[in-house]
Scaffold this active site. Structure first.
Site, PDB file in Angstrom:
ATOM      1  N   HIS A 100       1.058  -1.069   0.154  1.00  0.00           N
ATOM      2  CA  HIS A 100      -0.089  -0.045   0.004  1.00  0.00           C
ATOM      3  C   HIS A 100       0.790   1.322   0.148  1.00  0.00           C
ATOM      4  O   HIS A 100       2.193   1.084  -0.012  1.00  0.00           O
ATOM      5  CB  HIS A 100      -0.880  -0.011   1.268  1.00  0.00           C
ATOM      6  CG  HIS A 100      -0.312  -0.012   2.435  1.00  0.00           C
ATOM      7  ND1 HIS A 100       0.381   1.095   2.878  1.00  0.00           N
ATOM      8  CD2 HIS A 100      -0.555  -1.131   3.640  1.00  0.00           C
ATOM      9  CE1 HIS A 100       0.916   0.455   4.418  1.00  0.00           C
ATOM     10  NE2 HIS A 100       0.472  -0.738   4.678  1.00  0.00           N
ATOM     11  N   HIS A 130       3.888   1.474   2.560  1.00  0.00           N
ATOM     12  CA  HIS A 130       5.250   0.624   2.200  1.00  0.00           C
ATOM     13  C   HIS A 130       5.718   1.629   1.114  1.00  0.00           C
ATOM     14  O   HIS A 130       6.971   1.597   1.124  1.00  0.00           O
ATOM     15  CB  HIS A 130       4.729  -0.629   1.600  1.00  0.00           C
ATOM     16  CG  HIS A 130       4.077  -1.385   2.353  1.00  0.00           C
ATOM     17  ND1 HIS A 130       2.778  -2.194   2.064  1.00  0.00           N
ATOM     18  CD2 HIS A 130       4.171  -1.780   3.843  1.00  0.00           C
ATOM     19  CE1 HIS A 130       2.364  -2.695   3.158  1.00  0.00           C
ATOM     20  NE2 HIS A 130       3.312  -2.650   4.210  1.00  0.00           N
ATOM     21  N   CYS A 181       1.471  -9.117  21.068  1.00  0.00           N
ATOM     22  CA  CYS A 181       0.549  -8.637  20.246  1.00  0.00           C
ATOM     23  C   CYS A 181       0.744  -9.138  18.857  1.00  0.00           C
ATOM     24  O   CYS A 181       2.215  -8.835  18.463  1.00  0.00           O
ATOM     25  CB  CYS A 181       0.475  -7.072  19.821  1.00  0.00           C
ATOM     26  SG  CYS A 181      -0.129  -6.389  18.495  1.00  0.00           S
ATOM     27  N   CYS A 231       1.912  -6.805  15.707  1.00  0.00           N
ATOM     28  CA  CYS A 231       3.256  -6.365  16.007  1.00  0.00           C
ATOM     29  C   CYS A 231       4.429  -7.373  15.922  1.00  0.00           C
ATOM     30  O   CYS A 231       5.615  -7.139  15.769  1.00  0.00           O
ATOM     31  CB  CYS A 231       3.529  -5.682  17.247  1.00  0.00           C
ATOM     32  SG  CYS A 231       2.751  -4.002  17.508  1.00  0.00           S
ATOM     33  N   CYS A 288      -3.081  -3.616  22.545  1.00  0.00           N
ATOM     34  CA  CYS A 288      -1.498  -3.110  22.197  1.00  0.00           C
ATOM     35  C   CYS A 288      -1.820  -1.509  21.867  1.00  0.00           C
ATOM     36  O   CYS A 288      -2.564  -1.020  21.425  1.00  0.00           O
ATOM     37  CB  CYS A 288      -1.439  -3.564  20.769  1.00  0.00           C
ATOM     38  SG  CYS A 288       0.081  -2.998  19.809  1.00  0.00           S
ATOM     39  N   HIS A 306      -1.800  -1.129  18.115  1.00  0.00           N
ATOM     40  CA  HIS A 306      -3.179  -1.479  17.259  1.00  0.00           C
ATOM     41  C   HIS A 306      -4.261  -1.805  18.420  1.00  0.00           C
ATOM     42  O   HIS A 306      -4.539  -2.746  18.797  1.00  0.00           O
ATOM     43  CB  HIS A 306      -2.916  -3.130  16.740  1.00  0.00           C
ATOM     44  CG  HIS A 306      -1.807  -3.174  15.786  1.00  0.00           C
ATOM     45  ND1 HIS A 306      -0.399  -3.608  16.245  1.00  0.00           N
ATOM     46  CD2 HIS A 306      -1.872  -3.275  14.533  1.00  0.00           C
ATOM     47  CE1 HIS A 306       0.154  -3.283  15.056  1.00  0.00           C
ATOM     48  NE2 HIS A 306      -0.535  -3.226  14.230  1.00  0.00           N
ATOM     49  N   LYS A 355      -2.815   6.174  11.452  1.00  0.00           N
ATOM     50  CA  LYS A 355      -1.629   5.498  10.284  1.00  0.00           C
ATOM     51  C   LYS A 355      -2.340   4.658   9.495  1.00  0.00           C
ATOM     52  O   LYS A 355      -3.291   4.001   9.706  1.00  0.00           O
ATOM     53  CB  LYS A 355      -1.028   4.821  11.491  1.00  0.00           C
ATOM     54  CG  LYS A 355       0.487   4.117  10.444  1.00  0.00           C
ATOM     55  CD  LYS A 355       1.415   3.534  11.479  1.00  0.00           C
ATOM     56  CE  LYS A 355       1.305   2.157  11.485  1.00  0.00           C
ATOM     57  NZ  LYS A 355       2.064   1.290  10.550  1.00  0.00           N
ATOM     58  N   LYS A 378      -3.168  -1.311   7.679  1.00  0.00           N
ATOM     59  CA  LYS A 378      -4.197  -2.145   7.081  1.00  0.00           C
ATOM     60  C   LYS A 378      -5.447  -2.526   7.736  1.00  0.00           C
ATOM     61  O   LYS A 378      -6.529  -2.018   7.301  1.00  0.00           O
ATOM     62  CB  LYS A 378      -3.561  -3.533   6.643  1.00  0.00           C
ATOM     63  CG  LYS A 378      -4.595  -4.521   5.977  1.00  0.00           C
ATOM     64  CD  LYS A 378      -4.602  -4.334   4.542  1.00  0.00           C
ATOM     65  CE  LYS A 378      -5.856  -5.319   3.918  1.00  0.00           C
ATOM     66  NZ  LYS A 378      -5.897  -5.162   2.571  1.00  0.00           N
TER      67      LYS A 378
HETATM   68  N1  MSP Z   1       8.545  -6.835   8.565  1.00  0.00           N
HETATM   69  C1  MSP Z   1       8.474  -5.602   9.537  1.00  0.00           C
HETATM   70  C2  MSP Z   1       9.983  -4.790   9.296  1.00  0.00           C
HETATM   71  C3  MSP Z   1      11.032  -5.767   9.469  1.00  0.00           C
HETATM   72  S1  MSP Z   1      12.527  -4.575   8.915  1.00  0.00           S
HETATM   73  C4  MSP Z   1      13.543  -5.764   9.470  1.00  0.00           C
HETATM   74  C5  MSP Z   1       7.464  -4.604   9.261  1.00  0.00           C
HETATM   75  N2  MSP Z   1       6.630  -4.853   8.056  1.00  0.00           N
HETATM   76  S2  MSP Z   1       5.574  -3.790   7.501  1.00  0.00           S
HETATM   77  O1  MSP Z   1       4.965  -4.607   6.286  1.00  0.00           O
HETATM   78  O2  MSP Z   1       4.539  -3.777   8.526  1.00  0.00           O
HETATM   79  O3  MSP Z   1       6.198  -2.572   7.073  1.00  0.00           O
HETATM   80  C6  MSP Z   1       6.208  -1.465   7.960  1.00  0.00           C
HETATM   81  C7  MSP Z   1       7.107  -0.314   7.397  1.00  0.00           C
HETATM   82  O4  MSP Z   1       6.125  -0.057   5.997  1.00  0.00           O
HETATM   83  C8  MSP Z   1       7.112   0.944   8.148  1.00  0.00           C
HETATM   84  O5  MSP Z   1       8.123   0.881   8.947  1.00  0.00           O
HETATM   85  C9  MSP Z   1       7.230   1.914   6.994  1.00  0.00           C
HETATM   86  O6  MSP Z   1       8.490   2.138   6.338  1.00  0.00           O
HETATM   87  C10 MSP Z   1       6.288   1.519   5.775  1.00  0.00           C
HETATM   88  N3  MSP Z   1       5.117   1.864   6.316  1.00  0.00           N
HETATM   89  C11 MSP Z   1       3.644   1.342   6.656  1.00  0.00           C
HETATM   90  N4  MSP Z   1       2.805   2.022   6.795  1.00  0.00           N
HETATM   91  C12 MSP Z   1       2.898   3.258   6.754  1.00  0.00           C
HETATM   92  C13 MSP Z   1       2.759   4.546   6.976  1.00  0.00           C
HETATM   93  N5  MSP Z   1       1.223   4.576   7.206  1.00  0.00           N
HETATM   94  N6  MSP Z   1       3.166   5.722   6.814  1.00  0.00           N
HETATM   95  C14 MSP Z   1       4.602   5.734   6.571  1.00  0.00           C
HETATM   96  N7  MSP Z   1       5.231   4.436   6.437  1.00  0.00           N
HETATM   97  C15 MSP Z   1       4.792   3.204   6.493  1.00  0.00           C
HETATM   98  O7  MSP Z   1       7.140  -3.897  10.050  1.00  0.00           O
END
Ligand code: MSP
Length: 511
Positions: free
Chosen positions: A19, A22, A127, A130, A144, A147, A296, A299
């Site tokens: 999304h 990411h 959680c 997380c 959490c 969440h 935030k 999802k």
């Molecule tokens: N798998 C772990 C990260 C492991 S790194 C060794 C994880 N994955 S995640 O799919 O949840 O991705 C989190 C990351 O996606 C955030 O740290 C950020 O880089 C990005 N983002 C996800 N949602 C976001 C926002 N709403 N805003 C900005 N960045 C976001 O955590």
């Protein structure tokens, strides 16, 4: 002096489709990688997917497929999204790859052998979203803290524990020795505060699931997903498979992360590296969240409008790849939270791309066609725009160096505005063909050349197209800074082509 630049994004969980949250981190990492390539740096840009753990196991169970099928499917979706967005990664890592298993086992076995991983029992609130334990004090109404709509589960496990508590002083020295190691400063202070409160040991293995990397010295245990995941950054440059390569790249690593995973990257990960006798990361840059109405974009959580359900492809349909990339780089200050708004995206597109840049290109191409027979004149050495360009380059370079794409693009667009103002002042479209007209147009073409180079990290496709239309060979990406930023590089005497508008103006959506 060219150097090495190793930039990483978090590896994304495969329980979810890509999304725009990411994509935010990934586009920023891409722009930084492209900037460093322009500087002539040897760049290694890593992204990938995080494929183990309870969260992935549960989402695979819910979909009635195996975790690996789930991982294959969604990992491909991330790769497709990055291809769509022009992400120039050098390596895409999946934690289910054999090279990664080797690195995880290698690094954690080192820590075990050195005596900082020991057996213990742990019980506490967990959680699943997380993939993290919390203390009772950290919970918000029994939920959490991140969440907030989700109940935690209580986990009790006999686990192998990493003796994080032994690393408090070494972590503080690492951070205090270099003010830039964690940026921005507010996040550095947050980490210092957290460490100073004292650190608990952390459980790093699981027996309750088998979807993970096996612990070599403890049959039946797999590594906890976060310890597996963090090591991806080391795997990708050769830990456990090519130590020389690892030694060459590791000192140049820059991790980009969202603020919710700060403790993992700024406390657990450096401590684990120190415990293995390795250097902690060179730089960790913690950015804010993209928000929609204050929530935030995560999802499963939020109310009516779920921004995490916005696939990058949906916005690319309306704004194009460059329009998409430009908006997030320009409108969100890297390091702070940023509100996402479709209307804001339309305004930015119209103001900066359709009007400023698009107008400059179309005016110049039109007037070169009508007054110079379609051949672009050379710039003048004493143009007033030369100083504007020098300042734009200096400011942009400084901002990219500080990982502030928004400022860098603002500086670059000041040069575009300068060129548009210069054209308006001299009105070459009203003048007779001749040296005065050639001078104004040559200077404007030189600005376009410079802008193609300076903006190429953000809008690579448009910059390539403009480069070709103003008659230049090769691509902006092949240019090298600082040389390519020197005033006077546009050769003149080349064919300028007027094409269709690069950024057709968008209509604001009806309220
Ligand atoms: N798998 C772990 C990260 C492991 S790194 C060794 C994880 N994955 S995640 O799919 O949840 O991705 C989190 C990351 O996606 C955030 O740290 C950020 O880089 C990005 N983002 C996800 N949602 C976001 C926002 N709403 N805003 C900005 N960045 C976001 O955590």
């Amino acid at each position: 002096m060219p150097g090495r630049f190793y930039v990483t994004t978090p590896i994304y969980y495969v329980n979810d489709a890509p999304h725009i949250g990411h994509a935010y981190t990934t586009v920023t990492a891409d722009a930084l990688a492209r900037w460093h390539r322009l500087l002539g740096d040897d760049v290694h840009f890593l992204t990938g997917t995080d494929e183990h753990g309870l969260k992935v196991q549960q989402s695979a169970d819910a979909a009635g497929i195996t975790p690996l099928e789930q991982a294959d499917r969604n990992s491909d979706r991330f790769r497709e999204a990055w291809e769509l967005l022009g992400i120039s990664y050098d390596d895409f890592i999946r934690t289910t790859e054999p090279r990664h298993h080797a690195a995880v086992q290698d690094l954690l076995a080192r820590v075990h052998e050195r005596g900082d991983i020991e057996l213990d029992t742990y019980e506490g609130p967990y959680c699943v979203s997380c993939e993290a334990y919390y203390t009772e004090a950290e919970l918000v109404d029994g939920h959490c803290p991140i969440h907030t709509s989700k109940p935690v589960i209580v986990f009790k496990e006999e686990n192998w524990f990493f003796r994080l508590s032994r690393y408090q002083e070494r972590l503080l020295s690492w951070i205090e020795a270099d003010p830039d190691v964690i940026q921005p400063e507010s996040k550095r202070n947050e980490v210092l505060g957290f460490i100073r409160q004292g650190l608990d040991d952390v459980s790093i293995t699981r027996t309750s699931l088998d979807w993970g990397v096996p612990v070599p010295w403890a049959p039946g245990h797999v590594f906890y997903v976060w310890y597996d995941a963090l090591i991806n950054y080391a795997t990708a440059v050769g830990l456990g498979t090519d130590d020389e390569r690892f030694r060459a790249w590791w000192p140049h690593v820059h991790h980009l992360i969202g603020k919710e995973i700060i403790r993992f990257h700024c406390v657990y990960w450096p401590a684990m590296l120190l415990a293995a006798g390795l250097e902690p990361p060179h730089r960790v840059f913690v950015h804010g969240w993209l928000l929609l109405g204050g929530a935030k974009l995560s999802k499963t959580e939020h109310g009516p409008a779920k921004l995490t359900e916005i696939a990058p492809a949906r916005l690319v349909e309306d704004f194009g790849v460059d329009g998409y990339r430009y908006h997030f780089l320009r409108d969100v200050t890297f390091g702070s939270d940023g509100e996402f708004s479709y209307e804001g995206m339309v305004s930015r597109f119209n103001a900066d791309l359709a009007n400023n840049l698009g107008n400059l290109l179309s005016r110049v191409a039109t007037v070169v066609g009508s007054k110079c027979g379609g051949t672009g004149p050379a710039p003048t050495a004493d143009s007033p725009l030369a100083a504007v360009a020098a300042k734009a380059y200096a400011d942009a370079a400084d901002a990219w160096e500080r990982k502030q794409p928004s400022e860098a693009l603002d500086a670059t667009w000041r040069l575009i505005q300068g060129a548009n103002a210069h054209l308006e002042e001299h009105e070459p479209w009203k003048a007779e063909p001749g040296p005065a007209v050639d001078a104004v147009l040559g200077d404007a073409l030189e600005v376009l050349r410079l802008v193609c180079v300076l903006a190429s990290p953000a809008i690579p496709t448009a910059c390539r197209e403009i480069w070709a239309r103003i008659g230049l060979d090769g691509t902006p990406e092949e240019q090298r800074l600082p040389g390519a930023a020197t005033w006077g590089g546009y050769p003149g005497g080349v064919q300028v082509t007027k094409g269709a508008p690069l950024f057709p103006r968008l209509r604001s959506p009806e309220a």
